[in-house]
Design an enzyme around this catalytic site. Sequence first.
Site, short mmCIF file in Angstrom:
data_model
loop_
_atom_site.label_atom_id
_atom_site.label_comp_id
_atom_site.label_asym_id
_atom_site.label_seq_id
_atom_site.Cartn_x
_atom_site.Cartn_y
_atom_site.Cartn_z
N ASP A 47 3.61 31.71 -12.28
CA ASP A 47 4.90 31.11 -11.91
C ASP A 47 5.67 32.09 -11.03
O ASP A 47 5.69 33.30 -11.28
CB ASP A 47 5.70 30.79 -13.18
CG ASP A 47 6.86 29.84 -12.91
OD1 ASP A 47 6.80 28.69 -13.40
OD2 ASP A 47 7.82 30.26 -12.22
N ILE A 48 6.32 31.57 -10.01
CA ILE A 48 7.06 32.41 -9.06
C ILE A 48 8.30 33.03 -9.70
O ILE A 48 8.80 34.06 -9.23
CB ILE A 48 7.43 31.58 -7.80
CG1 ILE A 48 7.63 32.47 -6.60
CG2 ILE A 48 8.64 30.68 -8.05
CD1 ILE A 48 7.71 31.72 -5.28
N ASN B 30 7.06 19.75 -19.11
CA ASN B 30 8.33 19.03 -18.95
C ASN B 30 8.05 17.71 -18.26
O ASN B 30 7.35 17.66 -17.24
CB ASN B 30 9.31 19.86 -18.11
CG ASN B 30 9.81 21.08 -18.86
OD1 ASN B 30 10.10 21.01 -20.05
ND2 ASN B 30 9.91 22.21 -18.17
N GLU C 80 11.36 20.07 -12.67
CA GLU C 80 11.86 20.38 -11.32
C GLU C 80 10.83 20.05 -10.25
O GLU C 80 11.20 19.66 -9.15
CB GLU C 80 12.22 21.86 -11.21
CG GLU C 80 13.50 22.22 -11.97
CD GLU C 80 13.78 23.71 -11.97
OE1 GLU C 80 12.99 24.48 -11.37
OE2 GLU C 80 14.80 24.09 -12.57
N VAL C 81 9.56 20.29 -10.58
CA VAL C 81 8.49 20.02 -9.61
C VAL C 81 7.72 18.80 -10.10
O VAL C 81 7.14 18.82 -11.20
CB VAL C 81 7.56 21.23 -9.44
CG1 VAL C 81 6.43 20.90 -8.47
CG2 VAL C 81 8.34 22.46 -8.96
N HIS D 211 2.33 19.74 -14.45
CA HIS D 211 1.96 21.14 -14.69
C HIS D 211 2.20 21.51 -16.14
O HIS D 211 3.15 21.05 -16.76
CB HIS D 211 2.70 22.09 -13.75
CG HIS D 211 4.19 21.92 -13.74
ND1 HIS D 211 4.82 20.92 -13.03
CD2 HIS D 211 5.18 22.62 -14.35
CE1 HIS D 211 6.12 21.01 -13.21
NE2 HIS D 211 6.37 22.03 -14.02
N HIS E 145 2.94 24.72 -18.50
CA HIS E 145 3.36 26.12 -18.55
C HIS E 145 2.61 26.84 -19.66
O HIS E 145 2.45 26.28 -20.76
CB HIS E 145 4.85 26.22 -18.88
CG HIS E 145 5.79 25.65 -17.86
ND1 HIS E 145 6.52 26.46 -17.00
CD2 HIS E 145 6.15 24.38 -17.57
CE1 HIS E 145 7.29 25.68 -16.23
NE2 HIS E 145 7.10 24.43 -16.56
P1 5GP Z 1 9.42 22.56 -14.29
O1 5GP Z 1 10.87 22.84 -14.53
O2 5GP Z 1 9.21 21.49 -13.25
O3 5GP Z 1 8.65 22.30 -15.56
O4 5GP Z 1 8.82 23.92 -13.76
C1 5GP Z 1 8.59 24.19 -12.43
C2 5GP Z 1 8.15 25.64 -12.35
O5 5GP Z 1 7.57 25.86 -11.07
C3 5GP Z 1 9.29 26.65 -12.51
O6 5GP Z 1 9.01 27.53 -13.60
C4 5GP Z 1 9.31 27.39 -11.16
O7 5GP Z 1 9.60 28.77 -11.28
C5 5GP Z 1 7.90 27.14 -10.63
N1 5GP Z 1 7.80 27.10 -9.17
C6 5GP Z 1 8.58 26.37 -8.32
N2 5GP Z 1 8.18 26.56 -7.05
C7 5GP Z 1 7.12 27.41 -7.10
C8 5GP Z 1 6.28 27.98 -6.09
O8 5GP Z 1 6.42 27.73 -4.89
N3 5GP Z 1 5.30 28.81 -6.50
C9 5GP Z 1 5.10 29.10 -7.82
N4 5GP Z 1 4.10 29.95 -8.12
N5 5GP Z 1 5.87 28.59 -8.80
C10 5GP Z 1 6.87 27.75 -8.44
#
Ligand code: 5GP
Length: 113
Positions: free
Chosen positions: A30-31, A87, A95-96, A100, A102
Amino acid sequence: MADCIFCKIAKGEIPAEKVYEDEQIIAFNDINPVAPTHVLIIPKEHIPTLDALADDKIELVSRMVQAARKIARERGVHESGYRTLINCNKDAGQEVFHLHLHVIGGRKLGPMA
Ligand code: 5GP
Ligand code: ZN
Protein backbone atom coordinates in the site's frame (compact mmCIF):
# COMPACT_ATOMS: atom_id res chain seq x y z
CA MET A 1 -11.02 -0.26 -16.96
CA ALA A 2 -9.21 2.68 -18.52
CA ASP A 3 -9.01 5.15 -15.65
CA CYS A 4 -8.73 2.65 -12.77
CA ILE A 5 -5.47 3.03 -10.82
CA PHE A 6 -5.38 -0.65 -9.75
CA CYS A 7 -5.97 -1.83 -13.34
CA LYS A 8 -2.98 0.31 -14.30
CA ILE A 9 -0.88 -1.29 -11.53
CA ALA A 10 -2.03 -4.77 -12.65
CA LYS A 11 -0.92 -3.98 -16.23
CA GLY A 12 2.40 -2.48 -15.09
CA GLU A 13 1.40 0.92 -16.46
CA ILE A 14 2.11 2.62 -13.15
CA PRO A 15 4.69 1.37 -10.65
CA ALA A 16 3.99 -0.49 -7.44
CA GLU A 17 6.11 -2.58 -5.07
CA LYS A 18 4.86 -5.98 -6.18
CA VAL A 19 5.04 -8.78 -3.59
CA TYR A 20 3.08 -11.59 -5.27
CA GLU A 21 1.59 -12.42 -8.66
CA ASP A 22 -0.15 -15.36 -10.33
CA GLU A 23 -2.43 -15.69 -13.37
CA GLN A 24 -5.40 -14.11 -11.65
CA ILE A 25 -4.18 -11.85 -8.85
CA ILE A 26 -1.41 -9.46 -7.91
CA ALA A 27 -0.28 -8.09 -4.54
CA PHE A 28 1.66 -4.91 -3.81
CA ASN A 29 2.55 -2.66 -0.90
CA ASP A 30 0.00 0.00 0.00
CA ILE A 31 1.28 3.47 -0.89
CA ASN A 32 0.13 4.83 2.48
CA PRO A 33 0.77 1.98 4.93
CA VAL A 34 -0.98 2.01 8.30
CA ALA A 35 1.32 -0.70 9.72
CA PRO A 36 4.76 -2.19 8.93
CA THR A 37 3.03 -4.75 6.70
CA HIS A 38 0.24 -3.28 4.56
CA VAL A 39 -0.27 -5.17 1.34
CA LEU A 40 -3.15 -4.95 -1.12
CA ILE A 41 -4.22 -8.06 -3.03
CA ILE A 42 -6.30 -7.48 -6.16
CA PRO A 43 -7.75 -9.52 -9.01
CA LYS A 44 -6.20 -8.61 -12.37
CA GLU A 45 -9.71 -8.36 -13.75
CA HIS A 46 -11.54 -5.12 -12.99
CA ILE A 47 -14.23 -5.93 -10.41
CA PRO A 48 -15.39 -2.72 -8.67
CA THR A 49 -16.52 -4.08 -5.29
CA LEU A 50 -16.97 -7.29 -3.31
CA ASP A 51 -20.70 -6.89 -3.93
CA ALA A 52 -20.12 -6.73 -7.69
CA LEU A 53 -18.19 -10.01 -7.72
CA ALA A 54 -20.26 -12.61 -9.58
CA ASP A 55 -21.27 -15.66 -7.55
CA ASP A 56 -19.45 -17.96 -9.96
CA LYS A 57 -16.21 -16.05 -9.37
CA ILE A 58 -16.25 -16.34 -5.58
CA GLU A 59 -13.17 -18.64 -5.65
CA LEU A 60 -11.20 -15.52 -6.50
CA VAL A 61 -11.62 -14.44 -2.87
CA SER A 62 -10.22 -17.78 -1.67
CA ARG A 63 -7.24 -17.23 -3.91
CA MET A 64 -6.77 -13.73 -2.49
CA VAL A 65 -6.99 -15.06 1.09
CA GLN A 66 -4.51 -17.82 0.28
CA ALA A 67 -2.09 -15.16 -1.03
CA ALA A 68 -2.66 -13.18 2.19
CA ARG A 69 -1.66 -16.22 4.27
CA LYS A 70 1.46 -16.73 2.17
CA ILE A 71 2.49 -13.07 2.40
CA ALA A 72 1.87 -13.04 6.18
CA ARG A 73 4.16 -16.06 6.58
CA GLU A 74 6.83 -14.46 4.38
CA ARG A 75 6.64 -11.27 6.45
CA GLY A 76 6.79 -13.24 9.71
CA VAL A 77 3.52 -11.83 11.03
CA HIS A 78 1.55 -15.08 10.79
CA GLU A 79 1.98 -15.86 14.49
CA SER A 80 2.05 -12.34 15.94
CA GLY A 81 -1.12 -11.68 13.95
CA TYR A 82 -2.52 -9.67 11.11
CA ARG A 83 -5.82 -8.40 9.78
CA THR A 84 -7.43 -9.04 6.39
CA LEU A 85 -10.02 -6.54 5.29
CA ILE A 86 -12.20 -5.74 2.29
CA ASN A 87 -14.01 -2.40 2.30
CA CYS A 88 -17.20 -2.51 0.23
CA ASN A 89 -18.85 0.73 -0.86
CA LYS A 90 -19.42 4.06 0.83
CA ASP A 91 -20.12 3.30 4.49
CA ALA A 92 -17.01 1.11 4.69
CA GLY A 93 -14.92 3.95 3.27
CA GLN A 94 -13.94 2.21 0.04
CA GLU A 95 -11.77 4.67 -1.88
CA VAL A 96 -10.54 2.64 -4.83
CA PHE A 97 -13.32 0.92 -6.75
CA HIS A 98 -11.34 -2.12 -7.82
CA LEU A 99 -11.77 -5.06 -5.43
CA HIS A 100 -8.86 -5.34 -2.99
CA LEU A 101 -8.00 -7.23 0.17
CA HIS A 102 -5.89 -5.39 2.74
CA VAL A 103 -3.32 -7.41 4.70
CA ILE A 104 -2.25 -5.39 7.73
CA GLY A 105 0.18 -6.47 10.44
CA GLY A 106 3.48 -5.94 12.21
CA ARG A 107 2.04 -3.97 15.11
CA LYS A 108 -0.77 -4.31 17.64
CA LEU A 109 -3.94 -3.24 15.86
CA GLY A 110 -6.82 -1.47 17.54
CA PRO A 111 -10.39 -2.74 17.63
CA MET A 112 -12.51 -2.46 14.49
CA ALA A 113 -15.15 0.24 14.22
P1 5GP B 1 -9.86 1.40 0.39
O1 5GP B 1 -10.13 2.55 1.31
O2 5GP B 1 -10.46 1.60 -0.98
O3 5GP B 1 -10.20 0.07 1.00
O4 5GP B 1 -8.28 1.36 0.25
C1 5GP B 1 -7.59 1.89 -0.82
C2 5GP B 1 -6.11 1.76 -0.48
O5 5GP B 1 -5.37 1.95 -1.68
C3 5GP B 1 -5.61 2.79 0.53
O6 5GP B 1 -5.03 2.12 1.66
C4 5GP B 1 -4.57 3.60 -0.26
O7 5GP B 1 -3.45 3.98 0.51
C5 5GP B 1 -4.19 2.64 -1.38
N1 5GP B 1 -3.78 3.29 -2.63
C6 5GP B 1 -4.45 4.27 -3.29
N2 5GP B 1 -3.80 4.61 -4.41
C7 5GP B 1 -2.71 3.81 -4.47
C8 5GP B 1 -1.64 3.69 -5.42
O8 5GP B 1 -1.57 4.39 -6.43
N3 5GP B 1 -0.68 2.77 -5.16
C9 5GP B 1 -0.73 1.96 -4.05
N4 5GP B 1 0.27 1.08 -3.89
N5 5GP B 1 -1.71 2.05 -3.14
C10 5GP B 1 -2.70 2.96 -3.35
ZN1 ZN C 1 -9.66 -1.72 -12.06
